[in-house]
Design a protein around this motif. Structure first.
Motif: not given
Length: 450
Positions: A241-243, A282-283, A303-312
């Motif tokens: 994983h990264i950023s 994301c960053h 994208p689902n995970s990025n939004i679901s746990i508010c990552s970016g």
């Protein structure tokens, strides 16, 4: 290729509409065609159906054996999930109320610690492999857990059900809130080598090991170096994983003060290669994306995970403009759906949200996202010489899609052509519309026991 060039025999012939991507066209629709699959599971030919009689003579198949696709059916390449945690499947659809680092310590590590129990592991891993295959994931890049035997079991089950898979025994030696859920650097090295050796010894045709440092915050510098050496000495895939979120990026800065960036951490430990896929990103800065391009490393957009746990929100357009390889991932269970159709929809949603924030942003279209879920995923995993589209010589990984099944989720209307039908499937369809799944020429869905 013709019959005189090969001793292979034809196992399947399909006639109808085929939809895939090429490096030049995000969506190419081939109508009134015939496609042949040899008994080694490779695409032998794809030609206009008016040549079927001459093809049958060249290849020695009987025209009555041709599988005719219906008016509202088509074949498409199997979908490639470039990042999924098989070990988190048991709590998919729950536990989405915390940011990443708290989420890991509160939900993930306690559950993953249970995989020492092989009965527990067998139950979950059987279900996730079957579920993803039913949803059209012919290739999955799996995170397992730190447990070697359970990780080997995941590989065994993927092979049993016929899924193409990269399976990773997770490595982590620090910063776990669950004391029993980590290993010493020496244990990680020994068990990773054992996992690789034993999985390769099985000689599964389509299941391979992937070196898997969980992410920089849970790995010491010495462990990262060991894993980079193992991967490169054995020419293996690498995943991590990264950023993913901003708090994580700041934590990496404090843990690795001698590195210029999160990307630099992996670069300095020889973990960025043309067989590397990093989830999220994301960053990442433009400078970091340049390093991805230079090393041939890929990004898995979840994208689902990025939004679901508010990552970016990853700017996919920017990644593509930097010519970095990119595929899509469900990231179960940070993402609540194991379906790559959902990954495509959430990719479009994220792109549209970025356009709302910045009207100059060029929104992704469904054709581009279709390519990311198929050919793009194969490129991200450096498997595009084997899978990803319908090219002669590649393995036949494919989905038979019927958008007009009884009581299905899609309504059709007069005059709708194949491109409209494809778009409706991508936006409205589900596993009911995926009537057959093939991996390397073998029909794996419907399952033999159903």
């Amino acid at each position: 290729m013709n019959r005189n060039d090969t001793a292979a025999r034809i196992a399947h012939v399909f006639s109808g509409t085929f939809v895939h991507s090429t490096p030049r066209a995000a969506v190419e629709i081939l109508q009134n065609c015939v496609l042949g699959v040899d008994d080694e599971g490779k695409i032998a030919f794809i030609e206009n159906d008016q040549d079927v009689v001459s093809l049958s003579k060249i290849w020695g198949f009987v025209t009555s054996d041709i599988k005719q696709l219906g008016r509202y059916e088509f074949l498409m390449p199997g979908m490639v999930d470039t990042h999924i945690h098989a070990s988190q499947y048991s709590y998919t659809g729950t536990a989405l109320d915390l940011p990443l680092l708290e989420w890991l310590n509160t939900y993930t590590f306690p559950v993953e610690a249970k995989y020492k129990d092989l009965d527990f592991a067998s139950n979950v891993y059987t279900k996730v492999v079957r579920r993803t295959l039913k949803n059209g994931t012919t290739t999955a890049c799996y995170f397992a857990t730190i447990h070697t035997d359970a990780s080997l079991l995941l590989g065994e089950l993927a092979d049993k059900f016929g899924q193409r898979a990269l399976v990773g025994k997770v490595c982590m030696d620090c910063n776990s809130a669950v004391p029993q859920y980590k290993e010493s650097p020496s244990e990680c090295k020994e068990e990773t080598n054992r996992f690789i050796k034993e999985l390769l010894k099985k000689e599964y045709p389509n299941v391979k090991p992937v070196v898997t440092p969980r992410f920089a915050p849970s790995c010491s510098s010495s462990l990262l170096s060991e894993l980079g050496e193992i991967a490169n000495n054995n020419k293996l895939h690498i995943q991590s994983h990264i950023s993913e979120n901003k708090e994580e990026v700041e934590l990496v800065k404090t843990l690795f003060p001698g590195c210029k960036s999160y990307t630099d951490v992996y670069l300095k430990h020889n973990l960025l290669t043309d067989r590397t896929v990093m989830a999220h990103g994301c960053h990442l800065t433009d400078e970091e994306l340049e390093i991805f391009l230079e090393t041939g490393s890929a990004i898995s957009h979840c994208p689902n995970s990025n939004i679901s746990i508010c990552s970016g929100m990853l700017n996919v357009r920017n990644v593509l403009n930097h010519k970095v390889k990119l595929g899509l991932g469900t990231d179960v269970a940070g993402g609540y759906s194991p379906s790559m159709l959902d990954a495509m929809r959430r990719t479009l949603d994220t792109s549209k949200a970025l356009t709302i924030q910045d009207p100059q942003h060029k929104t992704l279209c469904f054709e581009e996202v279709f390519r990311l879920a198929t050919l793009g995923g194969s490129e991200a995993l450096s498997l595009d010489d084997q899978i990803g589209n319908f090219v002669v010589g590649k393995d036949f990984d494919a989905l038979r899609v019927n958008v007009c099944i009884p009581d299905g989720p899609i309504d059709l209307f007069p005059g709708e052509g194949p491109k409209v039908i494809l778009e409706k499937f991508l936006n409205l369809g589900d596993d009911r519309n995926i009537t057959e799944v093939y991996v390397a020429g073998r029909q794996v869905v419907p399952f033999p026991d159903t």
